[in-house]
Design a protein around this motif. Sequence first.
Motif, PDB file in Angstrom:
ATOM      1  N   GLN A 114      38.662  74.865  46.844  1.00 12.39           N
ATOM      2  CA  GLN A 114      39.580  73.795  46.532  1.00 12.39           C
ATOM      3  C   GLN A 114      39.248  73.033  45.248  1.00 12.39           C
ATOM      4  N   GLU A 115      40.238  73.044  44.403  1.00 13.46           N
ATOM      5  CA  GLU A 115      39.874  72.100  43.276  1.00 13.46           C
ATOM      6  C   GLU A 115      40.103  70.609  43.705  1.00 13.46           C
ATOM      7  N   LEU A 116      39.022  69.622  43.385  1.00 11.56           N
ATOM      8  CA  LEU A 116      38.949  68.339  43.893  1.00 11.56           C
ATOM      9  C   LEU A 116      38.737  67.590  42.550  1.00 11.56           C
ATOM     10  N   THR A 117      39.450  66.452  42.319  1.00  9.12           N
ATOM     11  CA  THR A 117      39.179  65.523  41.591  1.00  9.12           C
ATOM     12  C   THR A 117      39.100  64.083  42.253  1.00  9.12           C
ATOM     13  N   THR A 118      38.122  63.433  42.055  1.00  7.31           N
ATOM     14  CA  THR A 118      37.862  62.006  42.475  1.00  7.31           C
ATOM     15  C   THR A 118      37.917  61.098  41.569  1.00  7.31           C
ATOM     16  N   VAL A 119      38.426  59.987  41.510  1.00  3.97           N
ATOM     17  CA  VAL A 119      38.516  58.832  40.393  1.00  3.97           C
ATOM     18  C   VAL A 119      37.971  57.684  41.227  1.00  3.97           C
ATOM     19  N   ARG A 120      37.322  56.748  40.301  1.00  6.96           N
ATOM     20  CA  ARG A 120      36.960  55.355  41.050  1.00  6.96           C
ATOM     21  C   ARG A 120      36.957  54.564  39.874  1.00  6.96           C
ATOM     22  N   VAL A 121      37.685  53.231  40.410  1.00  6.50           N
ATOM     23  CA  VAL A 121      37.748  52.242  39.351  1.00  6.50           C
ATOM     24  C   VAL A 121      36.560  51.132  40.039  1.00  6.50           C
ATOM     25  N   GLN A 122      35.652  50.858  39.198  1.00  4.54           N
ATOM     26  CA  GLN A 122      34.652  50.238  39.737  1.00  4.54           C
ATOM     27  C   GLN A 122      34.100  48.978  38.730  1.00  4.54           C
ATOM     28  N   ASP A 123      33.234  48.218  39.151  1.00  6.85           N
ATOM     29  CA  ASP A 123      32.433  47.331  38.253  1.00  6.85           C
ATOM     30  C   ASP A 123      33.299  46.591  37.200  1.00  6.85           C
ATOM     31  N   HIS A 140      35.012  62.603  38.689  1.00  9.43           N
ATOM     32  CA  HIS A 140      34.366  63.824  39.229  1.00  9.43           C
ATOM     33  C   HIS A 140      34.890  64.812  39.601  1.00  9.43           C
ATOM     34  N   THR A 141      35.053  66.084  39.057  1.00  7.56           N
ATOM     35  CA  THR A 141      35.868  67.161  39.220  1.00  7.56           C
ATOM     36  C   THR A 141      35.284  68.521  39.384  1.00  7.56           C
ATOM     37  N   ASN A 142      35.832  69.454  40.072  1.00  9.74           N
ATOM     38  CA  ASN A 142      35.214  70.995  39.898  1.00  9.74           C
ATOM     39  C   ASN A 142      36.417  71.649  39.272  1.00  9.74           C
ATOM     40  N   SER A 143      37.357  70.994  38.857  1.00  9.35           N
ATOM     41  CA  SER A 143      38.603  71.749  38.108  1.00  9.35           C
ATOM     42  C   SER A 143      38.094  72.490  36.964  1.00  9.35           C
ATOM     43  N   LYS A 144      38.719  73.620  36.842  1.00 11.15           N
ATOM     44  CA  LYS A 144      38.214  74.323  35.528  1.00 11.15           C
ATOM     45  C   LYS A 144      38.942  73.758  34.340  1.00 11.15           C
ATOM     46  N   ALA A 145      40.104  72.809  34.616  1.00 17.39           N
ATOM     47  CA  ALA A 145      40.721  72.318  33.387  1.00 17.39           C
ATOM     48  C   ALA A 145      39.825  71.232  32.659  1.00 17.39           C
ATOM     49  N   PHE A 146      38.938  70.755  33.383  1.00 16.69           N
ATOM     50  CA  PHE A 146      38.038  69.986  32.460  1.00 16.69           C
ATOM     51  C   PHE A 146      36.761  70.723  32.253  1.00 16.69           C
ATOM     52  N   THR A 147      36.421  70.503  30.931  1.00 17.82           N
ATOM     53  CA  THR A 147      34.902  70.842  30.410  1.00 17.82           C
ATOM     54  C   THR A 147      33.752  70.079  31.037  1.00 17.82           C
ATOM     55  N   ALA A 148      34.096  68.790  31.061  1.00 22.00           N
ATOM     56  CA  ALA A 148      33.214  67.924  31.770  1.00 22.00           C
ATOM     57  C   ALA A 148      33.367  67.565  32.932  1.00 22.00           C
ATOM     58  N   LYS A 149      32.510  67.843  33.970  1.00 21.48           N
ATOM     59  CA  LYS A 149      32.644  67.726  35.332  1.00 21.48           C
ATOM     60  C   LYS A 149      32.732  66.215  35.879  1.00 21.48           C
TER      61      LYS A 149
END
Length: 103
Positions: free
Chosen positions: A7-16, A36-45
């Motif tokens: 399953q493709e997962l994308t986590t986003v955090r607003v911090q600091d 942070h993601t494992n999606s193939k749509a992103f080059t950088a994970k």
Amino acid sequence: AIPTFPQELTTVRVQDPRVHNEGSWNSYVDYKIFLHTNSKAFTAKTSCVRRRYREFVWLRRQLQKNAGLVPVPELPGKSAFFVGSSDEFIEKRRQGLQQFLEK
């Protein structure tokens, strides 16, 4: 056998949150946005950038231009007359910005 795909997962955090030019008329806060993601749509994970509230406003406008009938989530309010501590306001805004990005 039917191949299974992770399953493709994308986590986003607003911090600091960081206050810049504190105490001056041009003070502002920026936030670290960590993705942070494992999606193939992103080059950088993973990626990490710092952004200010007004850049979220710009992003929301761009999304609205291209959204058609899809509702674009709201941003947390921009209150100059916040009752309570500025730390409390910054934390509430941080939470609101994170919810905006998650939606």
